[in-house]
Motif scaffolding. Structure first.
Motif, PDB file in Angstrom:
ATOM      1  N   LYS A 206      33.201  43.983  44.847  1.00  0.00           N
ATOM      2  CA  LYS A 206      33.573  42.706  44.220  1.00  0.00           C
ATOM      3  C   LYS A 206      32.362  41.793  44.097  1.00  0.00           C
ATOM      4  CE  LYS A 206      38.505  42.161  45.294  1.00  0.00           C
ATOM      5  NZ  LYS A 206      39.495  41.417  46.118  1.00  0.00           N
ATOM      6  N   ARG A 207      31.558  41.743  45.171  1.00  0.00           N
ATOM      7  CA  ARG A 207      30.368  40.887  45.155  1.00  0.00           C
ATOM      8  C   ARG A 207      29.382  41.341  44.090  1.00  0.00           C
ATOM      9  NH1 ARG A 207      25.698  41.709  47.625  1.00  0.00           N
ATOM     10  NH2 ARG A 207      26.544  43.173  49.148  1.00  0.00           N
ATOM     11  N   LEU A 208      29.164  42.647  43.991  1.00  0.00           N
ATOM     12  CA  LEU A 208      28.225  43.180  43.000  1.00  0.00           C
ATOM     13  C   LEU A 208      28.738  42.964  41.574  1.00  0.00           C
ATOM     14  CD1 LEU A 208      27.211  46.539  44.741  1.00  0.00           C
ATOM     15  CD2 LEU A 208      25.817  44.478  44.517  1.00  0.00           C
ATOM     16  N   ILE A 209      30.041  43.188  41.372  1.00  0.00           N
ATOM     17  CA  ILE A 209      30.638  42.994  40.042  1.00  0.00           C
ATOM     18  C   ILE A 209      30.536  41.523  39.625  1.00  0.00           C
ATOM     19  CG2 ILE A 209      32.838  42.991  38.782  1.00  0.00           C
ATOM     20  CD1 ILE A 209      33.521  45.594  40.405  1.00  0.00           C
ATOM     21  N   ASP A 210      30.842  40.624  40.563  1.00  0.00           N
ATOM     22  CA  ASP A 210      30.780  39.190  40.263  1.00  0.00           C
ATOM     23  C   ASP A 210      29.352  38.735  39.965  1.00  0.00           C
ATOM     24  OD1 ASP A 210      33.494  38.991  40.610  1.00  0.00           O
ATOM     25  OD2 ASP A 210      33.400  38.186  42.651  1.00  0.00           O
ATOM     26  N   SER A 211      28.375  39.395  40.579  1.00  0.00           N
ATOM     27  CA  SER A 211      26.966  38.996  40.383  1.00  0.00           C
ATOM     28  C   SER A 211      26.475  39.289  38.973  1.00  0.00           C
ATOM     29  CB  SER A 211      26.063  39.722  41.396  1.00  0.00           C
ATOM     30  OG  SER A 211      25.862  41.084  41.027  1.00  0.00           O
ATOM     31  N   ASP A 414      29.445  48.830  34.447  1.00  0.00           N
ATOM     32  CA  ASP A 414      30.557  49.673  34.008  1.00  0.00           C
ATOM     33  C   ASP A 414      30.930  50.679  35.103  1.00  0.00           C
ATOM     34  OD1 ASP A 414      32.379  50.699  31.906  1.00  0.00           O
ATOM     35  OD2 ASP A 414      31.108  52.480  32.035  1.00  0.00           O
ATOM     36  N   SER A 415      29.917  51.291  35.734  1.00  0.00           N
ATOM     37  CA  SER A 415      30.182  52.264  36.804  1.00  0.00           C
ATOM     38  C   SER A 415      30.802  51.589  38.027  1.00  0.00           C
ATOM     39  CB  SER A 415      28.884  52.980  37.207  1.00  0.00           C
ATOM     40  OG  SER A 415      28.418  53.801  36.156  1.00  0.00           O
ATOM     41  N   LEU A 416      30.357  50.365  38.335  1.00  0.00           N
ATOM     42  CA  LEU A 416      30.933  49.623  39.463  1.00  0.00           C
ATOM     43  C   LEU A 416      32.408  49.302  39.217  1.00  0.00           C
ATOM     44  CD1 LEU A 416      27.998  47.157  40.217  1.00  0.00           C
ATOM     45  CD2 LEU A 416      28.836  48.942  41.760  1.00  0.00           C
ATOM     46  N   LEU A 417      32.742  48.918  37.990  1.00  0.00           N
ATOM     47  CA  LEU A 417      34.142  48.637  37.651  1.00  0.00           C
ATOM     48  C   LEU A 417      35.001  49.885  37.828  1.00  0.00           C
ATOM     49  CD1 LEU A 417      33.836  46.432  34.427  1.00  0.00           C
ATOM     50  CD2 LEU A 417      34.625  45.686  36.679  1.00  0.00           C
ATOM     51  N   LYS A 418      34.492  51.018  37.378  1.00  0.00           N
ATOM     52  CA  LYS A 418      35.245  52.274  37.494  1.00  0.00           C
ATOM     53  C   LYS A 418      35.381  52.692  38.958  1.00  0.00           C
ATOM     54  CE  LYS A 418      33.974  53.970  32.898  1.00  0.00           C
ATOM     55  NZ  LYS A 418      33.109  54.894  32.133  1.00  0.00           N
ATOM     56  N   GLN A 445      36.528  60.781  42.519  1.00  0.00           N
ATOM     57  CA  GLN A 445      36.216  59.998  41.329  1.00  0.00           C
ATOM     58  C   GLN A 445      35.330  58.791  41.671  1.00  0.00           C
ATOM     59  OE1 GLN A 445      36.886  62.225  38.723  1.00  0.00           O
ATOM     60  NE2 GLN A 445      37.054  60.235  37.724  1.00  0.00           N
ATOM     61  N   ALA A 446      35.620  58.129  42.791  1.00  0.00           N
ATOM     62  CA  ALA A 446      34.802  56.991  43.226  1.00  0.00           C
ATOM     63  C   ALA A 446      33.378  57.454  43.527  1.00  0.00           C
ATOM     64  CB  ALA A 446      35.424  56.343  44.455  1.00  0.00           C
ATOM     65  N   LEU A 447      33.257  58.580  44.213  1.00  0.00           N
ATOM     66  CA  LEU A 447      31.927  59.139  44.530  1.00  0.00           C
ATOM     67  C   LEU A 447      31.169  59.479  43.253  1.00  0.00           C
ATOM     68  CD1 LEU A 447      32.870  61.464  47.529  1.00  0.00           C
ATOM     69  CD2 LEU A 447      31.359  59.471  47.622  1.00  0.00           C
ATOM     70  N   TYR A 448      31.897  59.969  42.262  1.00  0.00           N
ATOM     71  CA  TYR A 448      31.277  60.322  40.977  1.00  0.00           C
ATOM     72  C   TYR A 448      30.650  59.083  40.338  1.00  0.00           C
ATOM     73  CZ  TYR A 448      30.878  61.862  36.116  1.00  0.00           C
ATOM     74  OH  TYR A 448      30.399  62.141  34.858  1.00  0.00           O
ATOM     75  N   HIS A 449      31.374  57.972  40.324  1.00  0.00           N
ATOM     76  CA  HIS A 449      30.862  56.752  39.688  1.00  0.00           C
ATOM     77  C   HIS A 449      29.718  56.131  40.481  1.00  0.00           C
ATOM     78  CE1 HIS A 449      33.877  57.021  36.653  1.00  0.00           C
ATOM     79  NE2 HIS A 449      34.879  56.869  37.503  1.00  0.00           N
ATOM     80  N   PHE A 450      29.765  56.246  41.824  1.00  0.00           N
ATOM     81  CA  PHE A 450      28.619  55.817  42.632  1.00  0.00           C
ATOM     82  C   PHE A 450      27.390  56.645  42.274  1.00  0.00           C
ATOM     83  CE2 PHE A 450      31.540  54.120  46.147  1.00  0.00           C
ATOM     84  CZ  PHE A 450      31.252  52.807  45.833  1.00  0.00           C
ATOM     85  N   GLY A 451      27.604  57.953  42.140  1.00  0.00           N
ATOM     86  CA  GLY A 451      26.500  58.864  41.824  1.00  0.00           C
ATOM     87  C   GLY A 451      25.899  58.621  40.457  1.00  0.00           C
ATOM     88  N   GLU A 452      26.710  58.132  39.517  1.00  0.00           N
ATOM     89  CA  GLU A 452      26.207  57.812  38.182  1.00  0.00           C
ATOM     90  C   GLU A 452      25.148  56.711  38.232  1.00  0.00           C
ATOM     91  OE1 GLU A 452      29.437  58.512  34.667  1.00  0.00           O
ATOM     92  OE2 GLU A 452      29.842  56.844  36.027  1.00  0.00           O
ATOM     93  N   ILE A 453      25.318  55.765  39.155  1.00  0.00           N
ATOM     94  CA  ILE A 453      24.392  54.634  39.236  1.00  0.00           C
ATOM     95  C   ILE A 453      23.016  55.080  39.705  1.00  0.00           C
ATOM     96  CG2 ILE A 453      23.919  52.447  40.433  1.00  0.00           C
ATOM     97  CD1 ILE A 453      26.988  52.040  40.556  1.00  0.00           C
ATOM     98  N   THR A 454      22.978  55.857  40.778  1.00  0.00           N
ATOM     99  CA  THR A 454      21.694  56.235  41.374  1.00  0.00           C
ATOM    100  C   THR A 454      21.103  57.519  40.801  1.00  0.00           C
ATOM    101  OG1 THR A 454      22.906  57.294  43.175  1.00  0.00           O
ATOM    102  CG2 THR A 454      22.144  55.053  43.543  1.00  0.00           C
ATOM    103  N   GLY A 455      21.933  58.273  40.051  1.00  0.00           N
ATOM    104  CA  GLY A 455      21.399  59.461  39.393  1.00  0.00           C
ATOM    105  C   GLY A 455      21.749  60.773  40.069  1.00  0.00           C
ATOM    106  N   GLU A 456      22.556  60.726  41.153  1.00  0.00           N
ATOM    107  CA  GLU A 456      23.023  61.995  41.731  1.00  0.00           C
ATOM    108  C   GLU A 456      23.888  62.734  40.721  1.00  0.00           C
ATOM    109  OE1 GLU A 456      22.348  59.648  45.598  1.00  0.00           O
ATOM    110  OE2 GLU A 456      23.105  59.203  43.589  1.00  0.00           O
TER     111      GLU A 456
END
Length: 474
Positions: A206-211, A414-418, A445-456
C-alpha cells in the motif's frame, strides 16, 4: 541469451566537444583495442591490471587517428560483467567516427539501445529495477528525481521487494510441502505467522503503491497552467518565475496567442509552467484557437493558477462578477485540482485597499479545500516566492526527506497493483480457512508479479521494451 560478440558505441552525447568516450564490451574488447593502440610506455593492454588507464595513440595501419587515454576493465569487475574498454579521445565528430568505424571494420558490432546495461542485467551486475533506474538517472533534471533514481539504482526499492518475496517464498515452500502430505493432515506453515507476514506485505505494498502519485509527478514534473483574462500579467508572472524574459509582455490585450511552456526546479522538484492565452470573447480566429488551447491546458495541468488584476475585484462591476463566475467554473469542473487564486498588480493599490482585497480573496477561496489565495506584483517580484512555496506545498516531499522508497516507474506500479490483488486474495483465503492447495495458487501469482519487478521473471519482449528507451552508449 547473451551475445558473445564485442559491441562498440559512443558513450558521450553526439556532437563536437572537448572529450568523447567510446566504449567497447565483450570477450574480445581488450584484444580489439590492443591491435589498434600503441601505448607511449610500450606496454601490452592485455597484460595490464583491471581498472588501469593508459596513454597512447589509436592507429589505423600507419596513420595516427588520435592521442587517447584507454581505460581497461576486466571481467567480471566491470559495468557489464564482460571485458570493457573505454577510449577517451578528442571530441571532434571526425575523430569519433574514425575510431568507431575502425573497430567496426575489425569485427565489432554497433551496440543497440541500452545494450551495455542489458548485458549488465543479464550478467547479474544489476537487477531489472536497478537497470531501469540507470535510464531515470540519465534523464533526471532536478534534485528530487535524481535522488529517487540514485536510491533505486543502489537497490533500495529492489531490496525491499526481494526481502518480501523471499519471506513469501519460504512460506509458499512450506504450504507446497503440506500438499505432499495431504493424507496425513499436517501443517508445516504456521498460519498465525503467515497472517502476520501477509499483513506486513499488504502494508508495504500500500505504501509503495501510494508513493507512485508523488513519484510520478517528481519524475515527470508538475504541469501548472497560468490562466486568466487578457493583460492581467500572466506572461509577466511567467517571466518572474523563470527569472528571464521568456514570454513577450505588452500592454496590448491578446498578445499571447499560443501556450508558452518552460520548467524550473522549486525545492528540488520540477514544475512546468504553461502561460496561456487570455480568456475572453473574441472574433479573432487565431486568438480563439489560443483560448481553446487554454481550456485544454487546464484539463492537462495538475495545478491551476488563476490570475486577475487586483483593482478589478474591488469594484462591484460586471467584470468583477465575471471573474468570480470563472473561478467557480474551474472549482466546480475540477474539484480535486489545486487552484491558486492570485490578485496581481497590488503595487498599484493603497494599504487599505490591499487589506480589503485580502478579506475578499479569503471569502472566494474558502469555499474549497483545494483553493488558495495570494496577493502579488509580478512586475515588482512581490509575492513570487510565496507562490513558489504554495506550489511546493502540494507535493509530499516528506518521503524524500525521510529517504523512503518512492515508486516512479509505471511498470513497477502495475506489477505492485497485481501483486497487491493476489496478496489480498491470500489474506481472504486465510481468513476463510481456505485449503493449502488453493492458497498456493494465489501465492504463486503474487510471487510472479514480485519477480517481474526485479527481473527474476522476464521475457525477450519485456526486455526489448525496457531497453529500447535507453541511449545507444548506455
Amino acid at each position: 541469451m547473451i551475445d558473445q560478440d564485442t559491441i562498440v558505441a559512443l558513450a558521450t552525447p553526439s556532437g563536437a566537444g572537448a572529450i568523447a568516450v567510446i566504449r567497447l564490451s565483450g570477450k574480445d574488447a581488450i584484444t580489439f583495442v590492443e591491435s589498434q593502440f600503441k601505448s607511449v610506455s610500450g606496454k601490452e593492454l592485455s597484460k595490464q591490471a583491471t581498472h588501469t588507464i593508459h596513454l597512447g595513440h589509436i592507429i589505423d595501419e600507419h596513420r595516427i587517428i588520435d592521442e587517447v587515454l584507454v581505460s581497461v576493465f576486466k571481467n567480471p569487475n566491470s559495468y557489464t560483467g564482460e571485458n570493457v574498454v573505454e577510449i577517451s579521445c578528442h571530441g571532434s565528430n571526425y575523430i569519433q567516427q574514425e575510431i568507431i568505424q575502425l573497430f567496426l571494420r575489425q569485427g565489432c558490432r554497433m551496440a543497440t539501445a541500452g545494450e551495455f546495461t542489458l548485458r549488465a542485467f543479464l550478467n547479474g551486475k544489476l537487477d531489472l529495477s536497478q537497470a531501469e533506474a540507470v535510464a531515470d538517472l540519465i534523464s533526471s533534471d532536478n534534485e528530487a528525481s535524481h535522488q529517487i533514481a540514485m536510491q533505486q539504482m543502489r537497490g533500495g526499492f529492489s531490496s525491499e521487494i526481494a526481502k518480501l518475496r523471499e519471506e513469501l517464498l519460504n512460506f509458499a515452500s512450506l504450504i507446497e510441502l503440506e500438499l505432499d502430505f495431504a493424507e496425513e493432515d499436517v501443517e508445516f506453515a504456521d498460519r498465525t505467522q503467515f497472517k502476520d507476514l501477509i499483513e506486513r506485505i499488504i502494508f508495504v505494498l500500500k505504501r509503495l503503491i501510494d508513493s507512485f502519485a508523488v513519484g510520478n509527478v517528481i519524475k515527470n514534473g508538475i504541469p501548472v497552467a497560468i490562466v486568466g483574462e487578457p493583460n492581467v500579467g500572466k506572461s509577466t508572472l511567467l517571466n518572474a518565475l523563470l527569472n528571464e524574459e521568456r514570454a513577450i509582455v505588452s500592454e496590448i490585450a491578446g498578445t499571447t496567442r499560443d501556450t508558452i511552456e518552460d520548467e524550473i526546479s522549486i525545492g528540488g522538484v520540477g514544475f512546468r509552467f504553461i502561460d496561456t492565452a487570455g480568456i475572453r470573447d473574441t472574433k479573432d480566429v487565431v486568438e480563439s484557437i489560443g483560448i481553446k488551447k487554454t481550456f485544454e491546458k487546464i484539463e492537462q495541468a495538475q495545478v491551476v493558477v488563476y490570475l486577475f488584476e487586483s483593482n478589478i475585484i474591488l469594484n462591484a462591476s460586471e467584470k468583477s462578477q465575471s471573474i468570480k463566475i470563472e473561478i467557480e467554473k474551474i472549482k466546480n469542473k475540477h474539484p480535486q485540482k489545486p487552484l491558486i487564486i492570485v490578485a496581481n498588480k497590488i503595487d498599484k493599490l493603497s494599504e487599505n485597499a490591499v487589506a480589503v482585497l485580502n478579506k475578499e480573496l479569503s471569502v472566494i477561496s474558502s469555499a474549497s479545500e483545494k483553493s488558495h489565495s495570494l496577493l502579488l506584483s509580478a512586475k515588482q517580484g512581490v509575492g513570487v516566492e510565496e507562490l513558489k512555496e504554495c506550489l511546493l506545498s502540494f507535493v509530499n516531499t516528506g518521503a524524500l526527506r525521510n529517504n523512503d522508497t518512492i515508486v516512479t516507474n509505471s511498470r513497477h506500479y502495475d506489477s505492485l497493483l497485481k501483486a497487491f490483488e493476489e496478496i489480498s486474495k491470500v489474506k481472504h483465503g486465510l481468513d476463510s480457512g481456505l485449503s493449502g492447495d488453493l492458497l498456493a495458487i494465489d501465492i504463486r501469482q503474487a510471487l510472479y508479479h514480485f519477480g517481474e519487478i526485479t527481473g527474476e521473471i522476464t521475457n525477450d519482449d519485456l526486455l526489448g521494451n525496457i531497453f529500447a528507451n535507453f541511449c545507444i552508449g548506455k
